[in-house]
Design an enzyme around this catalytic site. Structure first.
Site, PDB file in Angstrom:
ATOM      1  N   TYR A 260      -1.890  -0.686  10.182  1.00 18.03           N
ATOM      2  CA  TYR A 260      -1.994  -1.216   8.811  1.00 18.03           C
ATOM      3  C   TYR A 260      -0.802  -0.751   7.977  1.00 18.03           C
ATOM      4  O   TYR A 260      -0.159  -1.550   7.282  1.00 18.03           O
ATOM      5  CB  TYR A 260      -3.314  -0.729   8.207  1.00 18.03           C
ATOM      6  CG  TYR A 260      -3.475  -0.902   6.726  1.00 18.03           C
ATOM      7  CD1 TYR A 260      -3.860  -2.128   6.181  1.00 18.03           C
ATOM      8  CD2 TYR A 260      -3.272   0.178   5.853  1.00 18.03           C
ATOM      9  CE1 TYR A 260      -4.028  -2.279   4.811  1.00 18.03           C
ATOM     10  CE2 TYR A 260      -3.447   0.030   4.491  1.00 18.03           C
ATOM     11  CZ  TYR A 260      -3.824  -1.195   3.975  1.00 18.03           C
ATOM     12  OH  TYR A 260      -3.992  -1.338   2.619  1.00 18.03           O
TER      13      TYR A 260
ATOM     14  N   SER B 115       0.848  -1.194   0.000  1.00 15.76           N
ATOM     15  CA  SER B 115       0.000   0.000   0.000  1.00 15.76           C
ATOM     16  C   SER B 115       0.882   1.242   0.000  1.00 15.76           C
ATOM     17  O   SER B 115       1.986   1.227   0.569  1.00 15.76           O
ATOM     18  CB  SER B 115      -0.886   0.028   1.243  1.00 15.76           C
ATOM     19  OG  SER B 115      -1.568   1.258   1.347  1.00 15.76           O
TER      20      SER B 115
HETATM   21  N1  LIG Z   1      -8.636  -0.493  -1.576  1.00 16.03           N
HETATM   22  C1  LIG Z   1      -7.595   0.303  -1.406  1.00 16.03           C
HETATM   23  O1  LIG Z   1      -7.729   1.533  -1.465  1.00 16.03           O
HETATM   24  C2  LIG Z   1      -6.235  -0.283  -1.136  1.00 16.03           C
HETATM   25  C3  LIG Z   1      -5.160   0.607  -1.061  1.00 16.03           C
HETATM   26  C4  LIG Z   1      -3.901   0.127  -0.817  1.00 16.03           C
HETATM   27  C5  LIG Z   1      -3.696  -1.222  -0.660  1.00 16.03           C
HETATM   28  N2  LIG Z   1      -4.748  -2.088  -0.725  1.00 16.03           N
HETATM   29  C6  LIG Z   1      -4.465  -3.511  -0.517  1.00 16.03           C
HETATM   30  O2  LIG Z   1      -4.989  -4.264  -1.581  1.00 16.03           O
HETATM   31  C7  LIG Z   1      -5.333  -5.570  -1.110  1.00 16.03           C
HETATM   32  C8  LIG Z   1      -6.768  -5.867  -1.511  1.00 16.03           C
HETATM   33  O3  LIG Z   1      -7.584  -4.857  -0.953  1.00 16.03           O
HETATM   34  P1  LIG Z   1      -9.104  -4.624  -1.394  1.00 16.03           P
HETATM   35  O4  LIG Z   1      -9.360  -3.183  -1.176  1.00 16.03           O
HETATM   36  O5  LIG Z   1      -9.358  -5.248  -2.698  1.00 16.03           O
HETATM   37  O6  LIG Z   1      -9.819  -5.441  -0.197  1.00 16.03           O
HETATM   38  P2  LIG Z   1     -11.328  -5.921   0.017  1.00 16.03           P
HETATM   39  O7  LIG Z   1     -12.225  -5.432  -1.061  1.00 16.03           O
HETATM   40  O8  LIG Z   1     -11.630  -5.602   1.444  1.00 16.03           O
HETATM   41  O9  LIG Z   1     -11.159  -7.526  -0.161  1.00 16.03           O
HETATM   42  C9  LIG Z   1     -10.361  -8.211   0.746  1.00 16.03           C
HETATM   43  C10 LIG Z   1     -10.168  -9.616   0.242  1.00 16.03           C
HETATM   44  O10 LIG Z   1      -9.239 -10.288   1.100  1.00 16.03           O
HETATM   45  C11 LIG Z   1      -9.836 -11.458   1.605  1.00 16.03           C
HETATM   46  N3  LIG Z   1      -9.280 -11.726   2.933  1.00 16.03           N
HETATM   47  C12 LIG Z   1      -9.233 -10.916   4.013  1.00 16.03           C
HETATM   48  N4  LIG Z   1      -8.603 -11.518   5.029  1.00 16.03           N
HETATM   49  C13 LIG Z   1      -8.237 -12.746   4.579  1.00 16.03           C
HETATM   50  C14 LIG Z   1      -7.577 -13.846   5.172  1.00 16.03           C
HETATM   51  N5  LIG Z   1      -7.161 -13.806   6.451  1.00 16.03           N
HETATM   52  N6  LIG Z   1      -7.380 -14.954   4.426  1.00 16.03           N
HETATM   53  C15 LIG Z   1      -7.794 -15.020   3.133  1.00 16.03           C
HETATM   54  N7  LIG Z   1      -8.432 -13.997   2.519  1.00 16.03           N
HETATM   55  C16 LIG Z   1      -8.660 -12.882   3.240  1.00 16.03           C
HETATM   56  C17 LIG Z   1     -11.319 -11.216   1.579  1.00 16.03           C
HETATM   57  O11 LIG Z   1     -12.038 -12.460   1.572  1.00 16.03           O
HETATM   58  P3  LIG Z   1     -13.618 -12.520   1.959  1.00 16.03           P
HETATM   59  O12 LIG Z   1     -14.365 -11.832   0.836  1.00 16.03           O
HETATM   60  O13 LIG Z   1     -13.939 -13.983   2.022  1.00 16.03           O
HETATM   61  O14 LIG Z   1     -13.773 -11.798   3.245  1.00 16.03           O
HETATM   62  C18 LIG Z   1     -11.432 -10.440   0.262  1.00 16.03           C
HETATM   63  O15 LIG Z   1     -11.400 -11.325  -0.835  1.00 16.03           O
HETATM   64  C19 LIG Z   1      -5.118  -5.556   0.404  1.00 16.03           C
HETATM   65  O16 LIG Z   1      -3.872  -6.146   0.720  1.00 16.03           O
HETATM   66  C20 LIG Z   1      -5.093  -4.074   0.738  1.00 16.03           C
HETATM   67  O17 LIG Z   1      -4.339  -3.796   1.884  1.00 16.03           O
HETATM   68  C21 LIG Z   1      -6.020  -1.653  -0.961  1.00 16.03           C
END
Ligand SMILES: NC(=O)c1ccc[n+]([C@@H]2O[C@H](COP(=O)([O-])OP(=O)(O)OC[C@H]3O[C@@H](n4cnc5c(N)ncnc54)[C@H](OP(=O)(O)O)[C@@H]3O)[C@@H](O)[C@H]2O)c1
Length: 250
Positions: A156, A142
Site C-alpha cells: 500500500y 498517504s
Molecule cells: N484512513 C486513513 O487513516 C488514511 C490514511 C492515509 C491515506 N488514506 C487514503 O485516503 C483515501 C480514503 O480512505 P478512507 O480511509 O476514507 O477509506 P474508506 O473509509 O475505506 O473508504 C474507501 C472508499 O473508496 C471506495 N473504493 C474503494 N475501492 C474502489 C474502487 N476500486 N473504485 C471506486 N471506489 C472505490 C469505497 O467505495 P465503497 O463504499 O462502495 O466500497 C469507499 O467509498 C484512500 O486513498 C486512502 O488510502 C486514508
C-alpha cells in the site's frame, strides 16, 4: 456551476470531501464501488443542505468503468473543474515476505492504475489543449508513502509512492494547460479503512502510543477534506505539484 468528481465518496475522507465541495457550490459526482446505499445517503445529505450531487457507480480499477464514469459526467451541461482521486484500498497487515502477486495486483490496480486512468480522462476534459477551461486534480496519497508502513502494508505504501510520482510528473505535464495537480497525504484518520487492514481500533492504539503521532491524536476525515477543498479552490491558484501532509506532525 461546475462539476467536481470525488472517487470513493460513499464513506470516509471521500464522503467528507464531497460534502465540503458541495458547500463550495460545485455539483458533486459521488463515485462509489459497491455501497450504493451509503453513496445515496451522501447525496441526500448534500441536497438537504441545498447543494447538488448525484451518485455514480464505477470500479476505478476497471478501465471500461472509468471511461463510462467520465462519459456519465459528459452528460452534465457543465464542465469538470475538480477531480479528487480519493478511492484507495489496502489489505490485512502482513510482511513483504508473505505478500502474494494477486494482492499486489489488486492494490496497484485501484490505487495506481485507477488513479492514472481517472487523471487521463480528466486531463482530456480539463486541458486547454483539448478545449477545456483548466481545473484542479487532488490525489489522496498517504503518509505511508514517506514512512513505508513496515510490518503492515508496504505494498500500500509503495502504491502511494507511485501516486506521489504521478502527482509530480503530471503537474509538470499539464501546468501550461491550466490544470493544477496536488496531493494530500493523510496520517492516521478515523475511517473504516483500518478494519480492512485487520485492526479496526488501529488509530486509537497508535494515538495512545507515546511519540508516534506528535499531536497525540488521530485525525478526522473532515480535517483532511479541508486541505483537499483548499487545494481545489482559487485560493490555491498558484500552487501545483505539491503535497500537504495532514498527519498531526508525523
Ligand atoms: N484512513 C486513513 O487513516 C488514511 C490514511 C492515509 C491515506 N488514506 C487514503 O485516503 C483515501 C480514503 O480512505 P478512507 O480511509 O476514507 O477509506 P474508506 O473509509 O475505506 O473508504 C474507501 C472508499 O473508496 C471506495 N473504493 C474503494 N475501492 C474502489 C474502487 N476500486 N473504485 C471506486 N471506489 C472505490 C469505497 O467505495 P465503497 O463504499 O462502495 O466500497 C469507499 O467509498 C484512500 O486513498 C486512502 O488510502 C486514508
Amino acid at each position: 456551476m461546475t462539476l467536481a468528481l470525488v472517487t470513493g465518496a460513499s464513506r470516509g475522507i471521500g464522503r467528507a470531501t464531497a460534502i465540503k465541495l458541495a458547500q463550495q457550490g460545485y455539483r458533486v459526482a459521488v463515485n462509489y464501488r459497491q455501497r450504493a446505499e451509503e453513496a445515496q445517503q451522501v447525496v441526500a445529505q448534500i441536497r438537504e443542505q441545498g447543494g447538488e450531487a448525484f451518485a455514480v457507480q464505477a470500479d476505478i480499477a476497471d478501465e471500461a468503468q472509468v471511461v463510462a464514469l467520465f462519459q456519465r459526467l459528459d452528460q452534465e451541461s457543465m464542465p469538470l473543474a475538480v477531480l479528487v482521486n480519493n478511492a484507495g484500498i489496502l489489505f490485512t497487515q502482513c510482511r513483504v515476505e508473505e505478500i502474494s502477486a494477486e494482492r499486489l495486483q489488486r492494490v496497484f490496480a485501484t490505487n495506481v492504475t485507477g488513479t492514472f486512468l481517472c487523471c487521463r480522462e480528466a486531463v482530456k476534459r480539463m486541458g486547454k489543449h483539448h478545449g477545456g477551461a483548466g481545473g484542479a486534480i487532488i490525489n489522496v496519497s498517504s503518509a505511508a508513502s514517506r514512512l513505508g508502513a513496515a510490518g503492515e502494508y508496504v505494498d500500500y505504501a509503495a502504491s502511494k509512492g507511485a501516486m506521489d510520482s504521478l502527482t509530480k510528473g503530471l503537474s509538470l505535464e499539464v501546468a501550461a494547460q491550466g490544470i493544477r495537480v496536488n496531493s494530500v497525504r493523510p496520517g492516521f484518520i478515523y475511517t473504516d479503512m483500518h478494519a480492512d487492514g485487520g485492526e479496526p481500533g488501529r488509530v486509537d492504539r497508535v494515538a495512545a502510543t507515546a511519540g508516534v503521532i506528535p499531536m497525540g491524536r488521530g485525525g478526522e476525515a473532515e480535517e483532511v477534506a479541508e486541505a483537499i477543498v483548499w487545494l481545489a479552490s482559487e485560493a490555491a491558484s498558484y500552487i501545483t505539484g505539491t503535497f500537504i501532509d495532514a498527519a498531526g506532525g508525523r
